[in-house]
Design a protein around this motif. Structure first.
Motif, mmCIF file in Angstrom:
data_model
loop_
_atom_site.group_PDB
_atom_site.id
_atom_site.type_symbol
_atom_site.label_atom_id
_atom_site.label_comp_id
_atom_site.label_asym_id
_atom_site.label_seq_id
_atom_site.Cartn_x
_atom_site.Cartn_y
_atom_site.Cartn_z
ATOM 1 N N ALA A 39 0.911 -1.199 0.045
ATOM 2 C CA ALA A 39 -0.089 -0.056 0.096
ATOM 3 C C ALA A 39 0.942 1.178 -0.181
ATOM 4 C CB ALA A 39 -0.951 0.001 1.328
ATOM 5 N N HIS A 41 1.109 5.687 -0.311
ATOM 6 C CA HIS A 41 0.244 6.806 -0.531
ATOM 7 C C HIS A 41 1.588 8.095 -0.606
ATOM 8 C CE1 HIS A 41 -3.134 4.782 1.401
ATOM 9 N NE2 HIS A 41 -2.010 4.226 2.361
ATOM 10 N N VAL A 43 2.106 12.029 -0.033
ATOM 11 C CA VAL A 43 1.711 13.110 0.783
ATOM 12 C C VAL A 43 2.446 14.136 0.596
ATOM 13 C CG1 VAL A 43 0.801 11.657 2.699
ATOM 14 C CG2 VAL A 43 3.155 12.218 2.555
ATOM 15 N N ILE A 51 6.554 10.018 -0.423
ATOM 16 C CA ILE A 51 5.841 8.590 -0.440
ATOM 17 C C ILE A 51 5.793 7.682 0.712
ATOM 18 C CG2 ILE A 51 8.046 7.332 -1.308
ATOM 19 C CD1 ILE A 51 6.302 5.941 -3.100
ATOM 20 N N GLN A 52 4.794 7.390 1.152
ATOM 21 C CA GLN A 52 4.518 6.203 2.232
ATOM 22 C C GLN A 52 4.275 5.053 2.053
ATOM 23 O OE1 GLN A 52 1.310 8.579 4.453
ATOM 24 N NE2 GLN A 52 3.004 9.777 5.594
ATOM 25 N N PHE A 53 4.921 4.203 2.627
ATOM 26 C CA PHE A 53 4.741 2.757 2.418
ATOM 27 C C PHE A 53 5.364 2.079 3.731
ATOM 28 C CE2 PHE A 53 8.598 3.749 0.130
ATOM 29 C CZ PHE A 53 9.355 2.526 0.770
ATOM 30 N N THR A 325 8.027 7.177 5.891
ATOM 31 C CA THR A 325 7.821 8.214 4.934
ATOM 32 C C THR A 325 9.109 8.421 4.258
ATOM 33 O OG1 THR A 325 6.109 9.003 6.389
ATOM 34 C CG2 THR A 325 6.937 10.702 4.710
ATOM 35 N N ALA A 369 2.418 5.396 -8.410
ATOM 36 C CA ALA A 369 1.464 6.452 -7.423
ATOM 37 C C ALA A 369 1.443 7.750 -8.278
ATOM 38 C CB ALA A 369 2.233 6.872 -6.287
#
Length: 374
Positions: A39, A41, A43, A51-53, A325, A369
Motif C-alpha cells: 500500500a 500513499h 503526501v 511517498i509512504q509505505f 515516509t 503512484a
C-alpha cells in the motif's frame, strides 16, 4: 564432477506426494500466485512530495545510514600534460609580404636568436630607408658649422629605430643595416622546440599571421580535477608526484602552482594546475598522468550503488524523513575506488537514512503512484 546416485523408491514416493498434493490444491493448475502490492500513499509536507509505505511489505528492502569514510593522507587525480604557456612563444608577421626562406621545420630544436624565417616585404625597405636617412640627418646637424636642433634629429632617429623594432628586427640587425633591403630574417625569441609550423616557402603573409610557435619542456603543466570537499586539503606550493603509462617506473616531481577560482556546478569539481619538472623532456603534451598529492587525511560520503536509482538523467535516493515516509531526492555522485560504491557530491549528508536493496522497486511504486510507467 562427481556422479550422483538416486534412490528409485524415493523418487516414486516423491512423485506420488506431488500428485496427491496437486489433487487437493485450491489453486488451478499452472496458475501463478500473485504477489501482494504494498500500500502506497503520496503526501505533501512543507511543499515536498513524499511517498509512504510499510518497508516490511517489500522483501529484501533495508534502510541504511549514510556515513563519512575516512580518506588517507593522499589525494589522487588524473590530468593531461600541456606546455607551460609562460615558456612558449610565437613568431608573428607584422608586415604584408611573402616567405622567402625557412631554416627550420616542425619539431626542430632552435636556440634563442637563431635565424628562423626570411620575410620579403617593401615595408622593411621603407622603414630601413627612413632609419638610414634619420641617421644621416643627425650626422649633418652634428657637424661643425651646421645649424639645427640635435634634439629633434635624435628624436627622428629614435622613432625610426622603434619602427624597425616594431616590425620584428633585433637591435643587432638594426645596427648592421648598411642599405635598404626588403628581406629580413626573423629570429627565435626563445630556445625551444618548433611545435607548430604554419608557413611554406613562397607563401603570402599578412600582419598578425602566426608563422611559428616555439615551446620548451623543461617544466610542464598537469591540470587535474578535484572534488569541492577536497578543496581544504590542497594549497599552492604543495608537493606532488606524477606517473604516466609511458614511464610507469619513473616518478616526476612538482608542486601545485594554481587553484582554479571556479567550481563546476554540475560535477562540483575544480581544477588544480601543477608544475612538474621534466628532466630529459620525457613528458609530452597530451600525455595522461596520475598525480598524487601528500596532504592531511579527509572524509568522503560514500554509499552502496544499489541505494541509488538512475531516473531520466539524474541519480536519486529515497531518504527516510520519518518512519514509513520517504523523500525522492536528487543526488550528485562521483566515482569511487571500491566497486559497488559511489561517492556522494551533493544531495545527502552524514546520518541520512536511505532505502537500500530494493530501490528499483520503490522507484517503480513512486511512478505508479503518479500514474506513470517507471
Amino acid at each position: 564432477m562427481s556422479r550422483r546416485t538416486f534412490n528409485p523408491v524415493a523418487i516414486a514416493a516423491l512423485g506420488a506426494a506431488l500428485i496427491i498434493g496437486g489433487c487437493h490444491s485450491d489453486t488451478p493448475s499452472g496458475a501463478a500466485v500473485p504477489e501482494a502490492t504494498p500500500a502506497v500513499h503520496l503526501v505533501r509536507q512543507q511543499g515536498v512530495e513524499l511517498i509512504q509505505f510499510n518497508a516490511s511489505d517489500i522483501p529484501g528492502l533495508s534502510i541504511i545510514q549514510v556515513q563519512n569514510i575516512e580518506l588517507p593522507g593522499l589525494l589522487e587525480t588524473s590530468g593531461q600534460i600541456t606546455y607551460d604557456d609562460r615558456s612558449t612563444s610565437t613568431i608573428i608577421s607584422r608586415v604584408q609580404g611573402r616567405i622567402e626562406q625557412t631554416r627550420v621545420s616542425l619539431w626542430d630544436n632552435v636556440q634563442r636568436g637563431e635565424k628562423i624565417i626570411a620575410l620579403y616585404s617593401p615595408d622593411f625597405m621603407t622603414a630601413e630607408s627612413e632609419y638610414l636617412q634619420a641617421h644621416e640627418t643627425s650626422k649633418l646637424i652634428a657637424a661643425p658649422g651646421v645649424g639645427g636642433s640635435s634634439d629633434f634629429s635624435g628624436a627622428l632617429a629614435l622613432a625610426a629605430k622603434r619602427k624597425l623594432q616594431f616590425l620584428g628586427m633585433t637591435d643587432a640587425d638594426i645596427q648592421a643595416i648598411k642599405a635598404p633591403d626588403p628581406v629580413v630574417w626573423m629570429r627565435a625569441p626563445i630556445s625551444g622546440t618548433v611545435v607548430d609550423n604554419k608557413v611554406q616557402r613562397g607563401g603570402a603573409v599578412n600582419p598578425g599571421d602566426v608563422l611559428f610557435s616555439l615551446g620548451t619542456l623543461n617544466d610542464v603543466w598537469i591540470t587535474g580535477d578535484i572534488y569541492e570537499d577536497d578543496l581544504a586539503r590542497v594549497r599552492v606550493g604543495q608537493d606532488l608526484s606524477a606517473i604516466t603509462t609511458a614511464f610507469p617506473d619513473e616518478v616526476f616531481h612538482g608542486v601545485i602552482d594554481r587553484i582554479s577560482p571556479n567550481i563546476d556546478p554540475t560535477t562540483h569539481t575544480l581544477q588544480i594546475r601543477c608544475v612538474v619538472k621534466n628532466p630529459g623532456g620525457k613528458l609530452k603534451p597530451q600525455m595522461l598522468a596520475k598525480v598524487t598529492v601528500v596532504t592531511r587525511p579527509g572524509e568522503a560520503l560514500v554509499i552502496p550503488q544499489d541505494a541509488l536509482v538512475f531516473d531520466i538523467d539524474n541519480y536519486y535516493a529515497f531518504v527516510e524523513v520519518s518512519p514509513g515516509t520517504f523523500e525522492h531526492r536528487k543526488v550528485t555522485i562521483a566515482s569511487w575506488s571500491k566497486v559497488g560504491y559511489a561517492r556522494i557530491v551533493s544531495g545527502l549528508k552524514a546520518g541520512d537514512r536511505v532505502v537500500g536493496g530494493e530501490t528499483l522497486q520503490v522507484n517503480a511504486l513512486w511512478h505508479e503512484a503518479h500514474g506513470e510507467s517507471s
